[in-house]
Design a protein around this motif. Structure first.
Motif, short mmCIF file in Angstrom:
data_model
loop_
_atom_site.label_atom_id
_atom_site.label_comp_id
_atom_site.label_asym_id
_atom_site.label_seq_id
_atom_site.Cartn_x
_atom_site.Cartn_y
_atom_site.Cartn_z
N GLN A 1 -27.58 92.50 -9.57
CA GLN A 1 -26.39 92.91 -8.83
C GLN A 1 -25.43 93.74 -9.68
O GLN A 1 -24.57 94.45 -9.14
CB GLN A 1 -25.67 91.69 -8.26
CG GLN A 1 -25.20 90.69 -9.28
CD GLN A 1 -24.54 89.49 -8.64
OE1 GLN A 1 -23.98 89.60 -7.53
NE2 GLN A 1 -24.60 88.33 -9.28
N ASN A 2 -25.55 93.69 -11.00
CA ASN A 2 -24.68 94.48 -11.86
C ASN A 2 -25.43 95.62 -12.56
O ASN A 2 -24.98 96.12 -13.60
CB ASN A 2 -24.02 93.58 -12.91
CG ASN A 2 -23.04 92.59 -12.28
OD1 ASN A 2 -22.27 92.96 -11.40
ND2 ASN A 2 -23.09 91.34 -12.72
N ALA A 3 -26.54 96.02 -12.01
CA ALA A 3 -27.31 97.13 -12.55
C ALA A 3 -27.50 98.19 -11.47
O ALA A 3 -27.91 97.88 -10.35
CB ALA A 3 -28.67 96.65 -13.07
N SER B 1 -54.71 90.53 -24.83
CA SER B 1 -53.93 90.86 -26.02
C SER B 1 -52.46 90.49 -25.90
O SER B 1 -51.68 90.79 -26.81
CB SER B 1 -54.05 92.36 -26.32
OG SER B 1 -55.40 92.74 -26.49
N GLY B 2 -52.07 89.86 -24.83
CA GLY B 2 -50.66 89.55 -24.62
C GLY B 2 -49.93 90.71 -23.95
O GLY B 2 -50.45 91.83 -23.87
N ALA B 3 -48.74 90.45 -23.46
CA ALA B 3 -47.98 91.46 -22.72
C ALA B 3 -46.51 91.40 -23.11
O ALA B 3 -45.99 90.35 -23.48
CB ALA B 3 -48.12 91.26 -21.21
N ASP B 4 -45.86 92.56 -23.03
CA ASP B 4 -44.43 92.67 -23.33
C ASP B 4 -43.87 93.79 -22.47
O ASP B 4 -44.23 94.95 -22.64
CB ASP B 4 -44.22 92.97 -24.81
CG ASP B 4 -42.75 93.07 -25.20
OD1 ASP B 4 -41.89 92.91 -24.31
OD2 ASP B 4 -42.45 93.30 -26.38
N ILE B 5 -43.02 93.44 -21.52
CA ILE B 5 -42.42 94.44 -20.63
C ILE B 5 -40.90 94.39 -20.83
O ILE B 5 -40.28 93.34 -20.65
CB ILE B 5 -42.79 94.18 -19.17
CG1 ILE B 5 -44.30 94.39 -18.98
CG2 ILE B 5 -42.00 95.10 -18.23
CD1 ILE B 5 -44.80 94.18 -17.58
N THR B 6 -40.32 95.53 -21.21
CA THR B 6 -38.89 95.63 -21.42
C THR B 6 -38.22 95.96 -20.10
O THR B 6 -38.65 96.86 -19.37
CB THR B 6 -38.56 96.71 -22.46
OG1 THR B 6 -39.18 96.37 -23.70
CG2 THR B 6 -37.06 96.83 -22.66
N VAL B 7 -37.16 95.24 -19.79
CA VAL B 7 -36.38 95.45 -18.57
C VAL B 7 -34.97 95.87 -19.00
O VAL B 7 -34.30 95.14 -19.73
CB VAL B 7 -36.32 94.17 -17.72
CG1 VAL B 7 -35.56 94.44 -16.42
CG2 VAL B 7 -37.73 93.66 -17.42
N ALA B 8 -34.53 97.04 -18.55
CA ALA B 8 -33.22 97.56 -18.98
C ALA B 8 -32.41 97.98 -17.76
O ALA B 8 -32.93 98.58 -16.82
CB ALA B 8 -33.40 98.75 -19.92
N GLY B 9 -31.11 97.65 -17.79
CA GLY B 9 -30.19 98.12 -16.75
C GLY B 9 -29.51 99.40 -17.18
O GLY B 9 -29.00 99.50 -18.31
N LEU B 10 -29.52 100.40 -16.32
CA LEU B 10 -28.96 101.72 -16.64
C LEU B 10 -27.94 102.13 -15.59
O LEU B 10 -28.18 101.95 -14.39
CB LEU B 10 -30.06 102.77 -16.72
CG LEU B 10 -31.20 102.51 -17.72
CD1 LEU B 10 -32.29 103.56 -17.55
CD2 LEU B 10 -30.67 102.51 -19.14
N PRO B 11 -26.81 102.70 -16.01
CA PRO B 11 -25.83 103.19 -15.03
C PRO B 11 -26.30 104.49 -14.39
O PRO B 11 -27.03 105.29 -15.01
CB PRO B 11 -24.57 103.41 -15.88
CG PRO B 11 -25.09 103.69 -17.25
CD PRO B 11 -26.33 102.86 -17.40
N LEU B 12 -25.89 104.71 -13.16
CA LEU B 12 -26.28 105.92 -12.46
C LEU B 12 -25.78 107.16 -13.19
O LEU B 12 -26.40 108.22 -13.13
CB LEU B 12 -25.74 105.89 -11.02
CG LEU B 12 -26.10 107.07 -10.12
CD1 LEU B 12 -27.61 107.23 -9.99
CD2 LEU B 12 -25.45 106.92 -8.76
N ASP B 13 -24.66 107.03 -13.91
CA ASP B 13 -24.12 108.18 -14.63
C ASP B 13 -25.11 108.75 -15.63
O ASP B 13 -25.04 109.93 -15.98
CB ASP B 13 -22.84 107.77 -15.38
CG ASP B 13 -21.67 107.54 -14.43
OD1 ASP B 13 -21.80 107.92 -13.26
OD2 ASP B 13 -20.67 106.95 -14.87
N ASP B 14 -26.03 107.93 -16.11
CA ASP B 14 -27.03 108.43 -17.06
C ASP B 14 -27.94 109.47 -16.42
O ASP B 14 -28.58 110.25 -17.13
CB ASP B 14 -27.89 107.28 -17.59
CG ASP B 14 -27.17 106.46 -18.64
OD1 ASP B 14 -26.00 106.79 -18.94
OD2 ASP B 14 -27.75 105.48 -19.15
N TYR B 15 -28.02 109.46 -15.09
CA TYR B 15 -28.91 110.38 -14.40
C TYR B 15 -28.16 111.58 -13.81
O TYR B 15 -28.78 112.54 -13.37
CB TYR B 15 -29.64 109.66 -13.26
CG TYR B 15 -30.53 108.54 -13.72
CD1 TYR B 15 -31.90 108.72 -13.88
CD2 TYR B 15 -30.00 107.29 -14.02
CE1 TYR B 15 -32.71 107.69 -14.31
CE2 TYR B 15 -30.80 106.26 -14.47
CZ TYR B 15 -32.16 106.47 -14.61
OH TYR B 15 -32.97 105.45 -15.06
#
Length: 545
Positions: free
Chosen positions: A282-284, A351-365
């Protein structure tokens, strides 16, 4: 001690088979014989393997009990009476224990006996007692459970227990499972893999080879959705667990983490295990999923989203009302829209897994459009971020003008390891500390660990408008060491421009004359995405701006 049959059975010390003529069925077993014959017919038709071992149905007088699972319903065995030698000319005995003899539930009887008949097929292809002992339980018993439940789904208490073990524990190592590995075979079937033809070849293989035999039929579809299926809800069958058998309604607990603009977290899964994550967004404005390793899938609370995570970052708009750039700005906001919370399934694979989850502001686009410039204007006027993003597939969120160079960067994109060899020169360019200078690379002290993009620079010295870009780039190549592994120079059709790919596809050069200036374009790719076509497209786009 060994495992087999519907539950973990101990050594078959009372088997009645041996050399000589095959024994006949015990009196009063006609009903069971009909089930055996039907199971043989069905298994042969589905696996393509004919059972050549004769079978006999026996009524056991003594009830055997497994210390781990309790009373044993039935057993299918091909061992001689001492229990330690396989009889290749013998008979596969389908032993019916008193608990099954006293049951009136014929659906249960069909499931149990079909399970045991499949053990006869496994005995046949394994060919020896020692081979049976060496075969992993997740193959022997997991396969037999899948066969029994497929031919006759029942509510046998053991079936309920084994399915409960599977659906409630996604983080159990696959090779540590036994009967509860039934869910692995079920998911193979759910994603469209013809699992029946694979069962008997797999049981003769070691665990890793058998896993490859199954999953490599369609690794993307299986591995992206295996973890996701434990959510028991989603946009497709691959997100559910439908059996065969009494799968119940249980769901494992899933973590709930918040992701907001400017925040990130890493969701991991160990090898052969799976992780479930729910994301409060809700804050991303935008959530970016970057598979550093392994596989996964994402859907939203309405099950409208169905995104497979394989190798490349995926951006999802979670902003209320959608993601659109304000009037007067440029940019390429994500087109995938979702309503949080999001559901993320991460499959560990081998081999295991690693997924990065990042919140980005619309201003970046969304960036203000750079002004159109004449010959003395900014180098950033040659290409805009939206054009670069469209051509390269990157998500440009940072544009830096360092005078005679304009740097367009996707900060989260992974870098090809070869690109990192350019070290200090690339770091300075990406940070805006200076234009790209090939001199001195790759011996710089620092290396960028992430971030891919495009650098547009104004070559210094000389009136280049009267020079062929082909000749100019060729002159640059003459100074580039052989270690750069540059390919042949390609002219861009219809333009005074050329392109060349170096470092195994990691970096592409393009040049174009415009506004009485010549620009050099370098694309620093994530992976091996660069080719001469990419260089030509960038050069052509620069010529039109």
């Amino acid at each position: 001690m060994m495992k087999r049959a519907l539950v973990a059975l101990l050594c078959a010390g009372t088997a009645t088979v041996g050399f000589g003529a095959p024994p006949t069925d015990d009196p009063g077993t006609a009903t069971y014989r009909a089930i055996v014959n039907h199971a043989i017919q069905q298994i042969t038709a589905r696996t393509g393997v004919t059972l050549t071992l004769p079978t006999v149905v026996t009524l056991e007088k003594t009830q055997e009990v497994s210390p781990k699972y309790g009373p044993i319903w039935a057993e299918g065995v091909v061992w001689l009476m001492n229990g330690h030698t396989w009889d290749p000319d013998g008979t596969c005995a389908i032993k019916i224990f008193p608990i099954l003899q006293q049951s009136t539930d014929m659906t249960n009887a069909k499931m149990v006996i079909s399970h045991e008949v499949f053990h006869c097929y496994q005995d046949q292809v394994l060919g020896s007692y020692n081979a049976w002992l060496g075969a992993p339980d997740w193959l022997k018993e997991g396969e037999a459970m899948f066969v029994g439940e497929s031919l006759a789904p029942s509510n046998n208490p053991y079936s309920i227990k084994f399915w409960k073990n599977y659906v409630e524990h996604p983080n159990t190592h696959l090779f540590d499972r036994d009967y509860d590995a039934v869910g692995f075979y079920a998911h193979l079937q759910d994603v469209g893999i013809g699992v029946w033809k694979l069962l008997l070849p797999m049981v003769t293989e070691d665990s890793l080879t058998a896993y490859h035999t199954a999953v490599n039929q369609d690794p993307k579809e299986f591995l992206t959705t295996w973890a996701a299926s434990w959510f028991r809800e989603g946009p497709s069958k691959a997100w559910r667990i439908d059996g065969p058998g009494p799968v119940g309604t249980e769901r494992p607990p899933s973590h709930l983490d918040a992701v907001a603009n400017g925040q990130s977290l890493s969701v991991t899964a160990n090898a052969w295990e799976n992780t479930l994550e729910r994301l409060d967004t809700q804050n991303a404005d935008v959530v970016r999923f970057t598979p550093v390793a392994g596989w996964g899938a994402v859907t939203d609370v309405n099950n409208q989203l169905d995104v497979k995570l394989v190798g490349h970052p995926v951006d999802v708009c979670t902003k209320a009302g959608g993601c659109e750039c304000p009037e007067g700005s440029t940019g390429s906001p994500p087109t995938l829209n979702a309503t949080g919370p999001l559901k993320l399934g991460v499959t560990g694979g081998e081999s295991g897994a690693d997924i990065t989850v990042a919140g980005l502001p619309l201003d970046d686009y969304c960036k203000k459009a750079p002004p159109k410039a004449g010959p003395s204007g900014s180098v950033c006027s040659f290409l805009d971020a939206a054009t670069v993003s469209k051509i390269t597939g990157l998500h440009i969120t940072k544009v830096t003008n360092s005078g005679d160079a304009c740097i367009y960067v996707d900060p989260t994109a992974p870098l090809n390891p070869i690109v990192q060899q350019f070290g200090k020169a690339i770091s300075m360019a990406f940070s805006g500390g200076g234009p790209l200078q090939l001199q001195g690379a790759p011996n710089g002290p620092s290396e960028p660990q992430s971030g891919a993009g495009v650098i547009v620079r104004l070559p210094s010295g000389g009136d280049l408008t009267k020079v062929s870009v082909h000749d100019y780039v060729q002159g640059i190549l003459a100074q580039v060491p052989a270690e750069a592994q540059c390919g042949s120079l390609q002219d861009v059709s219809g333009l005074n421009a050329a392109s060349v790919v170096c470092l195994g596809g990691a970096i592409g050069h393009g040049g174009v004359v415009k506004d009485d200036k010549a620009v050099q374009i370098m694309y620093l790719a994530s992976g091996n995405a660069t080719n001469d076509v990419m260089g030509a497209l960038l050069a052509a786009a620069a010529a039109k701006m």
